[in-house]
Structure formats: structure tokens, C-alpha cells
Design a protein around this motif. Structure first.
Motif, PDB file in Angstrom:
ATOM      1  N   LYS A 122       0.815  -1.217   0.000  1.00 20.65           N
ATOM      2  CA  LYS A 122       0.000   0.000   0.000  1.00 20.65           C
ATOM      3  C   LYS A 122       0.846   1.262   0.000  1.00 20.65           C
ATOM      4  CE  LYS A 122      -3.329   2.622   2.747  1.00 20.65           C
ATOM      5  NZ  LYS A 122      -4.081   2.715   4.018  1.00 20.65           N
ATOM      6  N   GLY A 123       1.933   1.297   0.758  1.00 17.61           N
ATOM      7  CA  GLY A 123       2.706   2.516   0.963  1.00 17.61           C
ATOM      8  C   GLY A 123       2.220   3.275   2.184  1.00 17.61           C
ATOM      9  N   ASP A 170       0.798   6.822   4.217  1.00 20.45           N
ATOM     10  CA  ASP A 170      -0.123   7.930   3.978  1.00 20.45           C
ATOM     11  C   ASP A 170       0.566   9.289   4.016  1.00 20.45           C
ATOM     12  OD1 ASP A 170      -2.541   6.298   3.892  1.00 20.45           O
ATOM     13  OD2 ASP A 170      -2.218   5.990   6.034  1.00 20.45           O
ATOM     14  N   ASN A 213       7.338   6.445  -4.941  1.00 12.22           N
ATOM     15  CA  ASN A 213       7.138   5.002  -4.927  1.00 12.22           C
ATOM     16  C   ASN A 213       6.582   4.525  -3.589  1.00 12.22           C
ATOM     17  OD1 ASN A 213       7.300   2.399  -6.113  1.00 12.22           O
ATOM     18  ND2 ASN A 213       9.238   1.999  -5.034  1.00 12.22           N
ATOM     19  N   ALA A 261       1.397   6.094  -0.369  1.00  7.90           N
ATOM     20  CA  ALA A 261       0.123   5.425  -0.622  1.00  7.90           C
ATOM     21  C   ALA A 261      -0.768   6.300  -1.511  1.00  7.90           C
ATOM     22  CB  ALA A 261      -0.588   5.145   0.702  1.00  7.90           C
ATOM     23  N   ARG A 262      -1.794   5.704  -2.075  1.00  6.86           N
ATOM     24  CA  ARG A 262      -2.765   6.481  -2.853  1.00  6.86           C
ATOM     25  C   ARG A 262      -3.364   7.586  -1.980  1.00  6.86           C
ATOM     26  NH1 ARG A 262      -5.155   5.304  -7.610  1.00  6.86           N
ATOM     27  NH2 ARG A 262      -4.387   3.147  -7.516  1.00  6.86           N
ATOM     28  N   ASP A 263      -3.484   8.778  -2.556  1.00  9.77           N
ATOM     29  CA  ASP A 263      -3.957   9.967  -1.848  1.00  9.77           C
ATOM     30  C   ASP A 263      -3.027  10.375  -0.706  1.00  9.77           C
ATOM     31  OD1 ASP A 263      -6.331  10.386  -3.405  1.00  9.77           O
ATOM     32  OD2 ASP A 263      -7.253   8.699  -2.329  1.00  9.77           O
ATOM     33  N   ASN A 297       3.724   7.950 -10.993  1.00 12.01           N
ATOM     34  CA  ASN A 297       3.288   7.648  -9.623  1.00 12.01           C
ATOM     35  C   ASN A 297       2.567   8.835  -8.995  1.00 12.01           C
ATOM     36  OD1 ASN A 297       4.139   4.989  -9.282  1.00 12.01           O
ATOM     37  ND2 ASN A 297       6.229   5.602  -8.769  1.00 12.01           N
ATOM     38  N   ARG A 307      -0.939   8.918 -10.799  1.00 14.84           N
ATOM     39  CA  ARG A 307      -1.715   7.697 -10.586  1.00 14.84           C
ATOM     40  C   ARG A 307      -2.166   7.556  -9.133  1.00 14.84           C
ATOM     41  NH1 ARG A 307       0.107   2.889  -8.911  1.00 14.84           N
ATOM     42  NH2 ARG A 307       2.278   3.524  -9.255  1.00 14.84           N
ATOM     43  N   LYS A 308      -1.308   7.966  -8.209  1.00 17.52           N
ATOM     44  CA  LYS A 308      -1.635   7.830  -6.788  1.00 17.52           C
ATOM     45  C   LYS A 308      -2.355   9.053  -6.215  1.00 17.52           C
ATOM     46  CE  LYS A 308       2.261   4.776  -5.605  1.00 17.52           C
ATOM     47  NZ  LYS A 308       3.400   4.598  -4.659  1.00 17.52           N
ATOM     48  N   ARG A 309      -2.550  10.071  -7.046  1.00 19.68           N
ATOM     49  CA  ARG A 309      -3.211  11.298  -6.589  1.00 19.68           C
ATOM     50  C   ARG A 309      -2.490  11.894  -5.376  1.00 19.68           C
ATOM     51  NH1 ARG A 309      -7.883   7.759  -7.125  1.00 19.68           N
ATOM     52  NH2 ARG A 309      -8.040   7.699  -4.851  1.00 19.68           N
ATOM     53  N   LEU A 310      -1.182  12.030  -5.499  1.00 20.79           N
ATOM     54  CA  LEU A 310      -0.373  12.505  -4.387  1.00 20.79           C
ATOM     55  C   LEU A 310      -0.389  14.026  -4.285  1.00 20.79           C
ATOM     56  CD1 LEU A 310       2.750  10.211  -4.850  1.00 20.79           C
ATOM     57  CD2 LEU A 310       0.751   9.827  -3.397  1.00 20.79           C
TER      58      LEU A 310
END
Length: 336
Positions: free
Chosen positions: A215-216, A218, A234, A237-239, A261, A264-267
Motif C-alpha cells: 500500500k505505501g 499515507d 514510490n 500510498a494512494r492519496d 506515480n 496515478r496515486k493522486r499525491l
């Protein structure tokens, strides 16, 4: 009342460690919301090294004297002080500069009453590091209990504070990176981090993904900068939120970073500094520190880790130790 005071000065305004010396300079006079505080101890921060060398952008309202955190006793006020403070109060606080001195004029909005359970040395090591960690975790990182957090430079004073905040406020997992195995051991055993990774000997972003089942994390709080850009993308996590507070490494992002990344992950990647913030913003953070951390300092749940206390006549030695980057706690100076 004397019109001058002793303070740490820099020969020619900027220079190497050997340029530091104690000089006689004008004593500040408090105005408006300010209090005049007689300083007992002050803390050292990495920004002090950059400022000494002439490489730190000092806020316009800051005096040329180094130092942003201190503990001491209120001796006088300007004409608009915050209610709740009185002459003779024992306090600690954050300033735009001027703490390497016998006296400092500082806004009462950035002062905190010293608890009797804490020493003068401990209180001098709280303001800059704990308020910076509070800003990064809560205001920028938008932390809520149950999230996962990664603190880079895990044995730095800000991350020592931030790891304790994260653990104490219910993070599901707290990770750190350092560049020494002994520091990795310190942040796990002493601070309660879930795991720590040596950034010089491991692919820490891959280790983070393994530890979070892919997941990564937050929230990532980073002091290194461009050199960790690709790995942060990398490991997030998403968001996720990536908060950058410094540039200890290169300023240019190296080739090969997978920018997909980021999308795609909406960082969200946000840079920030504390010293350039206005008084109202810093006052809000002061209040958050009092709410989130002060009761836990008093109870002993949170600890101010102090590496060494110096008499301020040994300020050159204190700067040398900080420059070696081997500390696992605050360096504090006693004003005599």
C-alpha cells in the motif's frame, strides 16, 4: 537598566565556526505584543549552521543574532501583550531569531509557560523541533489517527519529535529512515517506531512497500529533498501527502523518477518552512503544541532527548558537533 547585553556574534557577519564569539551588543526593547525574556538556555538547530555561513534566508523581522528557541524568565512587556503572562513568569518559546543572547524580545503569542516538571534545558529544546513536527504532521500532512507515517532523517530533532507525536496519537505504523544502523536502532527502541531503514544500505522505498503490504504510507515528512523524490513517489500510498521541510541533499531531481506515480496515486507534494510564517500562524501552532504535546511532556510519555548541554562560551564546539551529523537529540547551550 543596562543598555547592552552579551550575545553570540559572527565576525564579519558570516563565516566558519571559528568566526563565532561572544560580543557586547544593544539590548532589545519589547514593543507591542512582545515580552523581554532573560534567557537561561537556548537550543541549536541546523538552520543556525546555514545562517552562520550566510546561506539562510532570514525573515526581515529577525535580528542578526542566531537562535530561534530558548527558555527563560519574563522581565518586561511591550504595550499589547497577550493575556495570561506576567513579569517573573518562567517560559519557553520560539522566535524569528536572537536566542543566542542574554535577552530576547519575542511575541507573547509564541511563549509557553514552563511546567515545573520540565527542566530549563528540556524546555529550550522543545519549540522549534516540536512545533515544526506539529506543523508538518497535522496542518500540512493532514494526519488523523490510524494513518501510516514515514519520517526521514529519523534521528534528527524534528523527526524525534514527530515520531513521538505519531506514535502517541495512534498512527497504525510509523517508519523512519536514517543513514546509520545505530540511529535506526534508536528510533525503534527509544521512540517506538514500527521499523527504521538505513538509507545508505537498503532500498528503503521497497522496504516500506513490503512493510505495508504494497500500500505505501499515507504521510511522508522529508528533509532530504530531490535525492529522495523518486523513492517518495514510490513509497507513498494512494492519496498520500509528501511534506518537504528541507534540502539536505541535492536540489535537482535526478533522472529516472517515475512521475506517473504522482498522478496515478493522486499525491500531494508540499514544501514548507516555519520561520517565514507570520505571528498568527506560529501562534496557532503554539496552541496546537500545548494541546497535543504539553500534557504528555508533563506525564513523561513524550521526552525531549538532549545529546549534550554546553556553556555558551563553547558555542564553537556545539556547532562542530552539529555539523558532524552524528547526534541523536538536541544540543543546548547554557547562558551564564
Amino acid at each position: 537598566m543596562a543598555e547592552t547585553m552579551r550575545a553570540v556574534d559572527i565576525k564579519n557577519g558570516a563565516g566558519p565556526i571559528e568566526a563565532l564569539f561572544i560580543n557586547e551588543i544593544p539590548k532589545p526593547k519589547p514593543t507591542a505584543t512582545q515580552a523581554l525574556v532573560k534567557i537561561k538556555y537556548f537550543g541549536l538547530n541546523r538552520m543556525d549552521l546555514s545562517q552562520r555561513e550566510g546561506g539562510y534566508p532570514v525573515p526581515p523581522q529577525a535580528p542578526k543574532t542566531l537562535g530561534v528557541e530558548f527558555s527563560g524568565v519574563i522581565e518586561a512587556f511591550g504595550n499589547e501583550p497577550e493575556r495570561g503572562f506576567n513579569i517573573g513568569d518562567e517560559v519557553f518559546g520560539l522566535a524569528y531569531g536572537g536566542a543566542y543572547a542574554e535577552y530576547i524580545a519575542v511575541s507573547t503569542h509564541m511563549l509557553v509557560h514552563k511546567p515545573k516538571e520540565l527542566s530549563w534545558e528540556e524546555c529550550a529544546g522543545i519549540p522549534e523541533t516540536w512545533i515544526t513536527a506539529t506543523q508538518a504532521l497535522y496542518l500540512i500532512g493532514e494526519y488523523t489517527p490510524g494513518k501510516t507515517v514515514l519520517w526521514h532523517a529519523g534521528a534528527s530533532s524534528v523527526s524525534i519529535s514527530g515520531i513521538q507525536l505519531s506514535v502517541g496519537d495512534g498512527a497504525s505504523k510509523v517508519f523512519a529512515t536514517t543513514r546509520q544502523d545505530s540511529k535506526c536502532e534508536f528510533v525503534v527502541k527509544e521512540l517506538g517506531a514500527t521499523a527504521a531503514f538505513n538509507a545508505t544500505t537498503t532500498k528503503w522505498d521497497e522496504e516500506i512497500l513490503k512493510a505495508t503490504d504494497g500500500k505505501g504510507v499515507d504521510i511522508i515528512i522529508d528533509f532530504v529533498g530531490a535525492g529522495y523524490f523518486a523513492q517518495n513517489l514510490n513509497a507513498a500510498a494512494r492519496d498520500g501527502r509528501i511534506v518537504n521541510l528541507g534540502i539536505l541533499g541535492p536540489a535537482i531531481v535526478p533522472a529516472g523518477a517515475n512521475f506517473s506515480n504522482f498522478v496515478r496515486k493522486r499525491l500531494r507534494l508540499e514544501g514548507s518552512s516555519l520561520r517565514s510564517r507570520d505571528e498568527n500562524y506560529q501562534g496557532r501552532l503554539r496552541d496546537m503544541l500545548v494541546e497535543h504535546a504539553l500534557p504528555k511532556f508533563v506525564s513523561g510519555q513524550f521526552k525531549i532527548h538532549i545529546e549534550k548541554v554546553f556553556p555558551w562560551e563553547e558555542i564553537q564546539d556545539a556547532h562542530r558537533i552539529m555539523a558532524e551529523n552524528k547526534t541523536m537529540g538536541k544540543l543546548i547551550c547554557r547562558v551564564s
